[in-house]
Write a protein that holds these residues in place. Structure first.
Motif, mmCIF file in Angstrom:
data_model
loop_
_atom_site.group_PDB
_atom_site.id
_atom_site.type_symbol
_atom_site.label_atom_id
_atom_site.label_comp_id
_atom_site.label_asym_id
_atom_site.label_seq_id
_atom_site.Cartn_x
_atom_site.Cartn_y
_atom_site.Cartn_z
ATOM 1 N N ASN A 16 0.807 -1.215 0.000
ATOM 2 C CA ASN A 16 0.000 0.000 0.000
ATOM 3 C C ASN A 16 0.839 1.264 0.000
ATOM 4 O O ASN A 16 1.932 1.278 0.546
ATOM 5 N N LEU A 67 -5.866 5.060 -5.898
ATOM 6 C CA LEU A 67 -5.190 5.937 -4.936
ATOM 7 C C LEU A 67 -4.537 7.133 -5.634
ATOM 8 O O LEU A 67 -4.542 8.250 -5.115
ATOM 9 N N ASP A 209 -4.568 5.649 3.064
ATOM 10 C CA ASP A 209 -5.964 5.479 3.462
ATOM 11 C C ASP A 209 -6.130 5.041 4.919
ATOM 12 O O ASP A 209 -7.167 4.530 5.298
ATOM 13 N N ASP A 210 -5.135 5.278 5.759
ATOM 14 C CA ASP A 210 -5.286 5.051 7.206
ATOM 15 C C ASP A 210 -6.300 6.036 7.784
ATOM 16 O O ASP A 210 -6.329 7.202 7.379
ATOM 17 N N ASP A 211 -7.092 5.564 8.773
ATOM 18 C CA ASP A 211 -8.038 6.510 9.385
ATOM 19 C C ASP A 211 -7.344 7.267 10.525
ATOM 20 O O ASP A 211 -6.239 6.892 10.949
ATOM 21 N N ALA A 279 -3.724 13.542 9.702
ATOM 22 C CA ALA A 279 -5.066 12.994 9.433
ATOM 23 C C ALA A 279 -5.900 13.999 8.650
ATOM 24 O O ALA A 279 -6.623 13.626 7.713
ATOM 25 N N LEU A 282 -4.820 14.164 5.043
ATOM 26 C CA LEU A 282 -5.161 12.981 4.232
ATOM 27 C C LEU A 282 -6.665 12.788 4.064
ATOM 28 O O LEU A 282 -7.092 11.951 3.258
ATOM 29 N N ALA A 283 -7.467 13.565 4.818
ATOM 30 C CA ALA A 283 -8.927 13.367 4.764
ATOM 31 C C ALA A 283 -9.483 13.428 3.339
ATOM 32 O O ALA A 283 -10.261 12.546 2.941
ATOM 33 N N ARG A 286 -8.826 10.193 1.492
ATOM 34 C CA ARG A 286 -9.680 9.098 1.985
ATOM 35 C C ARG A 286 -11.101 9.226 1.446
ATOM 36 O O ARG A 286 -11.711 8.252 1.020
ATOM 37 N N GLU A 287 -11.603 10.468 1.439
ATOM 38 C CA GLU A 287 -12.973 10.674 0.943
ATOM 39 C C GLU A 287 -13.072 10.337 -0.536
ATOM 40 O O GLU A 287 -13.999 9.654 -0.967
ATOM 41 N N MET A 289 -11.192 8.346 -2.232
ATOM 42 C CA MET A 289 -11.031 6.892 -2.397
ATOM 43 C C MET A 289 -12.382 6.194 -2.344
ATOM 44 O O MET A 289 -12.673 5.299 -3.127
ATOM 45 N N ALA A 290 -13.199 6.627 -1.370
ATOM 46 C CA ALA A 290 -14.493 5.970 -1.159
ATOM 47 C C ALA A 290 -15.464 6.250 -2.306
ATOM 48 O O ALA A 290 -16.408 5.501 -2.517
#
Ligand code: TYM
Length: 326
Positions: A16, A67, A209-211, A279, A282-283, A286-287, A289-290
């Motif tokens: 990853n 990604l 993509d870590d929370d 965090a 990276l938000a 992550r958003e 990605m979803a």
């Protein structure tokens, strides 16, 4: 067609992506889209030089492409495709291999490291030749990469010069582009080795993509030193300096201003603030990605490959002619 300068870069679908890849390379991939004609690859042929699982490879390739898009590569502006979809990379690698010395390849640090772990194979030895082909195929001006690719870029430049000398001026000599801060992000568990996808210790890296909870846990467990003052000093305080770089990149604040604020705050407070900045930074990745589906990724990559095949075929013609083929 555009007459803007071109850049090329690639990333391997092995494990990853982590924030080292993001800071060292992707941020530049994204920002360079403004001014350059950008070509980016998921370099799947390179990833086959170490042991891998063919049954999961396809999913890993798609995940990485997603990604890259989520990190901000805009496929309406930049060309993104799987390296294996455009056979010209391998064709040019063959041509360049005929003018590359084996001794020079054997001296590559990455070859020495990986062949110790993965065993020797011809693909691993000639890895930098394929990388040179990726870059030279498009006659690019610049290559945005992290610090660990310096030696491969030097080899690319050598090969280009050798080719031009032997067959005529075909290739421009490409520049390496690395960020001022974060060209080499270090492992959270060992600040003297670089953060790496292949490190067996997962606490050593933060994934894109870590929370937030995972990020906080990893930053809290980051190895530092027994002092208590926050200073930017790679000699004495490598762990803290690494966190300062991460904090600075994700918060957009200068290292000086962070040191001023957190010098006496204690490592616990400093780490929590750094984790929150990472965090938050990276938000959006992550958003996004979803919100991107695998089907969309596949069709974007197929379209990219189609455009690239045509472009690469045009680029290969004068190269073939120069060496007496075609
Ligand atoms: P790869 O897949 O190992 O890494 C992708 C990018 O991330 C950078 N990087 C880092 N930057 C800062 N700190 C770190 N700890 C860190 N770890 C990785 C890498 O420098 C790279 O830019 N050989 C390349 C892939 C490649 C390529 C190319 C790159 C194949 N063909 C042509 C540029 C141009 C590689 O293994 O990247």
């Amino acid at each position: 067609m555009t007459d803007r300068k071109r850049v090329f870069s690639g990333v391997q679908p092995t494990g990853n992506l982590h924030i080292g890849n993001y800071i060292g390379a992707f941020r530049n991939w994204v920002s360079m889209q403004e001014d350059y004609d950008c070509i980016y690859n998921v370099v799947d042929l390179h990833a086959m030089t170490v042991p891998y699982d063919p049954s999961t490879f396809r999913a890993e390739r798609i995940h990485l492409a997603k990604l890259i898009m989520a990190a901000g590569v805009d496929t309406d502006r930049s060309l993104l495709y799987f390296q294996s979809d455009v056979p010209h990379h391998a064709e040019l690698a063959w041509i360049l291999s005929t003018i590359t010395g084996i001794g020079q390849l054997e001296r590559m640090t990455q070859y020495k490291e990986k062949s110790d772990r993965a065993g020797q194979n011809l693909g691993l030895l000639s890895y930098p030749v394929l990388m040179a082909a990726d870059i030279l195929l498009y006659k690019v001006h610049a290559v945005p990469v992290g610090d660990d690719q310096t030696q491969h870029l030097e080899l690319t430049r050598d090969v280009a010069e050798r080719f031009n000398h032997r067959f005529g001026e075909v290739f421009p000599i490409p520049e390496r582009i690395t960020p001022e801060i974060g060209a080499r992000i270090m492992s959270l568990q060992d600040p003297f080795s670089k953060m790496s996808k292949s490190d067996p210790n997962e606490k050593s890296r933060i994934l894109l993509d870590d929370d937030p909870a995972a990020i906080l846990k990893k930053v809290k467990s980051a190895v530092t030193d027994s002092d208590r003052y926050v200073r930017y000093d790679w000699e004495e305080k490598a762990g803290i300096s690494n966190l300062l770089e991460l904090f600075s990149v994700f918060s957009g604040r200068s290292i000086d201003s962070l040191v001023e604020e957190y010098h006496d705050a204690g490592y616990g407070t400093f780490k929590i603030a750094a984790a929150e900045a990472i965090a938050e930074g990276l938000a959006p990745v992550r958003e996004r990605m979803a919100s991107i589906g695998d089907g969309d990724v596949m069709s974007i990559m197929a379209r990219g490959a189609e455009v690239a095949q045509e472009k690469a075929e045009q680029e290969m013609k004068p190269i073939r002619a120069a060496v007496g083929l075609g």
